[in-house]
Design a protein around this motif. Structure first.
Motif, short mmCIF file in Angstrom:
data_model
loop_
_atom_site.label_atom_id
_atom_site.label_comp_id
_atom_site.label_asym_id
_atom_site.label_seq_id
_atom_site.Cartn_x
_atom_site.Cartn_y
_atom_site.Cartn_z
N GLY A 94 0.82 -1.21 0.00
CA GLY A 94 0.00 0.00 0.00
C GLY A 94 0.86 1.25 0.00
N LEU A 95 0.26 2.36 -0.41
CA LEU A 95 1.00 3.61 -0.59
C LEU A 95 1.58 4.14 0.72
N SER A 96 0.77 4.18 1.77
CA SER A 96 1.23 4.77 3.03
C SER A 96 2.37 3.96 3.65
N GLU A 97 2.23 2.63 3.61
CA GLU A 97 3.29 1.78 4.17
C GLU A 97 4.55 1.87 3.31
N ALA A 98 4.36 2.00 2.01
CA ALA A 98 5.52 2.13 1.11
C ALA A 98 6.26 3.44 1.37
N ASP A 99 5.52 4.51 1.64
CA ASP A 99 6.17 5.78 1.95
C ASP A 99 6.98 5.70 3.24
N LEU A 100 6.42 5.01 4.23
CA LEU A 100 7.15 4.82 5.49
C LEU A 100 8.43 4.02 5.25
N LEU A 101 8.32 2.98 4.43
CA LEU A 101 9.48 2.15 4.13
C LEU A 101 10.53 2.97 3.38
N LEU A 102 10.09 3.80 2.45
CA LEU A 102 11.02 4.62 1.68
C LEU A 102 11.73 5.63 2.59
N THR A 103 10.99 6.17 3.55
CA THR A 103 11.60 7.09 4.51
C THR A 103 12.67 6.38 5.33
N ASP A 104 12.38 5.17 5.77
CA ASP A 104 13.35 4.40 6.55
C ASP A 104 14.58 4.05 5.71
N ILE A 105 14.35 3.74 4.44
CA ILE A 105 15.47 3.42 3.55
C ILE A 105 16.38 4.63 3.40
N ALA A 106 15.77 5.79 3.21
CA ALA A 106 16.56 7.02 3.08
C ALA A 106 17.39 7.29 4.32
N GLN A 107 16.78 7.07 5.50
CA GLN A 107 17.49 7.28 6.75
C GLN A 107 18.65 6.29 6.90
N LEU A 108 18.41 5.05 6.49
CA LEU A 108 19.47 4.05 6.54
C LEU A 108 20.64 4.43 5.63
N LEU A 109 20.32 4.88 4.43
CA LEU A 109 21.37 5.29 3.50
C LEU A 109 22.15 6.46 4.06
N LYS A 110 21.43 7.41 4.65
CA LYS A 110 22.07 8.62 5.17
C LYS A 110 23.03 8.31 6.30
N THR A 111 22.61 7.46 7.23
CA THR A 111 23.44 7.17 8.39
C THR A 111 24.53 6.14 8.09
N SER A 112 24.36 5.38 7.01
CA SER A 112 25.34 4.35 6.68
C SER A 112 26.50 4.88 5.84
N LEU A 113 26.25 5.92 5.08
CA LEU A 113 27.29 6.45 4.21
C LEU A 113 28.24 7.36 4.99
N PRO A 114 29.50 7.45 4.57
CA PRO A 114 30.43 8.41 5.19
C PRO A 114 29.88 9.83 5.12
N LYS A 115 30.23 10.65 6.07
CA LYS A 115 29.65 11.98 6.17
C LYS A 115 29.98 12.85 4.97
N ARG A 116 31.09 12.60 4.31
CA ARG A 116 31.49 13.46 3.19
C ARG A 116 30.72 13.15 1.91
N VAL A 117 29.84 12.16 1.94
CA VAL A 117 29.06 11.79 0.76
C VAL A 117 27.78 12.63 0.70
N LEU A 118 27.51 13.20 -0.47
CA LEU A 118 26.27 13.94 -0.68
C LEU A 118 25.20 12.97 -1.19
N LEU A 119 24.18 12.73 -0.38
CA LEU A 119 23.11 11.80 -0.74
C LEU A 119 21.87 12.59 -1.13
N CYS A 120 21.26 12.23 -2.25
CA CYS A 120 20.06 12.91 -2.74
C CYS A 120 19.03 11.87 -3.18
#
Length: 465
Positions: A94-120
């Motif tokens: 469903g759309l709402s659950e998918a949005d939550l999952l996408l938000t979590d994925i973005a947060q995982l990518l952000k915290t997992s990558l080195p700080k000098r990496v620009l994530l978009c």
């Protein structure tokens, strides 16, 4: 949705991938160095769902890096990360659950990558990271670990019958690259090669990318490209004449082969320009020939698939030429459909609105190809040669091909067997219920469309054991 299938917050630890150990001689530029080069008068809104910068900001950052690299030594790499089957996941949860999952994925990518990496966050279900200096040198290692971390974290959050599939395309920023579209095109091209690696013949490998690009630019300056047409022979009575449009450079010893022509165009963001030129010449040819029962297959690059300006241009060219539009069959490869699937909805709507048909080439070169047909309303599929290469010596291969073609026919899709060089395999393909055959043993590409579609040939049928 069943609560036990609801995505749970992904577990991750800050900077979990860490910074790779590298020689201290590698300079570590701060993100501010290229951010200062971005026009401060221009406003960049962050993505509301993930809180990340959008693709427009990333494109400006890439251009700033390219400008800096021409003045001093700067190492940078773009990593394009695609959530390949997120459409399928979204339809399940469903759309709402998918949005939550996408938000979590973005947060995982952000915290997992080195700080000098620009994530978009890019359009739809793609993310991109700009890696500098030591992170650029270790881009493959970093992104491989990132994929593993992402898949491990996401799997427990999905229904049992689903698994997230993600791919990464890397493109190094080089001083001869003019601007960001070429960087994205190369990342997407490398993503395509990851799905279907093509081994080039030795004589093609020896041609340097710079030489190939120079020849391509020279070809695009010519007023007319050299078009040839190869017949697609239907194994039943058919009032229509099908040809595939081929483009090549002038024939001389140093000429760029057709395979490299399109490969070079796609990886340098020139595929769309080449596609437009071929379409313009094809339309002129249809107008001159005035043969309404003729159908022409025109190949498109992945550059065109992801380009809104291309679709607008195509609408302008064909909206008042509906008769010609119905004579066109646009062909895209299975791998390009896979890596550009988030753009396919818009593309397919425009093609359907114009009255053109679609063909999917290299069909079967990736696992489970039937699952992607829901994204591409194809009227034709052109089989990957690996599906029928051994049917004359392997009964299991023939049975597998029969089963695939039967399912395609149930979906009202016509099947093309291409690149046929030997006549003896034709009866086996006929036995497998292939609709069209194409190859040099039937018709050599020609500048004229004068193939005799009604012809009798006798060949022997060899039964595979």
């Amino acid at each position: 949705m069943d609560s036990r299938h609801s995505p749970e917050p992904l577990q991750h630890s800050p900077n979990s991938l860490g910074d790779p150990l590298l020689p201290q001689s590698v300079r570590r530029p701060r993100q501010e160095e290229f951010r200062e080069k971005i026009d401060k008068k221009e406003t960049f809104e962050k993505d509301a769902l993930t809180g990340l910068h959008g693709q427009r900001y990333l494109c400006r950052a890439i251009d700033a890096c390219l400008a800096q690299s021409r003045k001093r030594d700067l190492t940078a790499t773009l990593a394009l990360l695609q959530l390949e089957n997120f459409y399928e996941i979204r339809s399940w949860v469903g759309l709402s659950e998918a949005d939550l999952l996408l938000t979590d994925i973005a947060q995982l990518l952000k915290t997992s990558l080195p700080k000098r990496v620009l994530l978009c966050r890019c359009h739809n279900f793609e993310f991109a990271a700009l890696l500098l200096a030591d992170c650029s040198v270790n881009a493959r290692l970093i992104t491989d670990k990132l994929k593993q971390a992402l898949l491990s974290a996401v799997s427990p959050s999905l229904p049992r019958q689903l698994e997230l599939k993600c791919g990464v395309g890397l493109a190094k920023l080089e001083t001869n690259i003019p601007s960001w579209p070429v960087v994205f095109a190369r990342a997407r091209h490398n993503l395509s090669l990851a799905h279907h690696h093509r081994e080039l013949p030795a004589h093609l490998v020896s041609i340097s990318p710079d030489v190939a690009l120079k020849q391509l630019h020279a070809a695009l300056k010519c007023s007319e490209l050299e078009l040839n047409f190869q017949a697609m022979v239907k194994l039943a009575e058919d009032p229509l004449q099908h040809y595939e449009v081929r483009c090549s450079l002038s024939h001389h010893e140093q000429s760029l082969p057709t395979l490299l022509l399109f490969e070079t165009a796609a990886r340098n963001a020139l595929g769309e320009k080449l596609d437009r030129r071929i379409i313009e010449q094809t339309l002129r040819r249809l107008s001159q020939d005035a043969t309404p029962n003729r159908r022409l297959v025109v190949n498109l690059s992945h550059n065109s698939l992801v380009s809104i300006p291309f679709l607008r241009w195509l609408e302008e060219r064909l909206s008042e030429r509906r008769t010609f539009a119905s004579q066109l069959i646009f062909q895209i490869s299975e791998t390009d459909a896979l890596i550009a699937q988030h753009h396919l909805n818009t593309f397919c709507k425009v093609i359907e609105k114009l009255g053109c048909k679609l063909s999917l080439s290299n069909f079967g070169c990736t696992p489970k190809p039937l699952r992607y047909l829901s994204l591409v309303p194809a009227s034709y599929v052109k089989l990957d040669t690996g599906l029928f290469r051994k049917i004359d010596v392997n009964q299991a291969s023939l049975a597998s091909l029969n089963s695939l073609i039967k399912e395609l026919h149930e979906r009202q899709i016509s099947v093309i067997a291409p690149m046929l060089e030997q006549l003896p395999i034709l009866p086996l393909l006929w036995q497998a219920n292939v609709d069209f055959m194409q190859g040099n043993c039937l018709h050599q590409p020609s500048s004229s469309m004068d193939f005799e579609f009604i012809e009798t040939r006798t060949v022997c049928l060899t039964v595979a054991k």
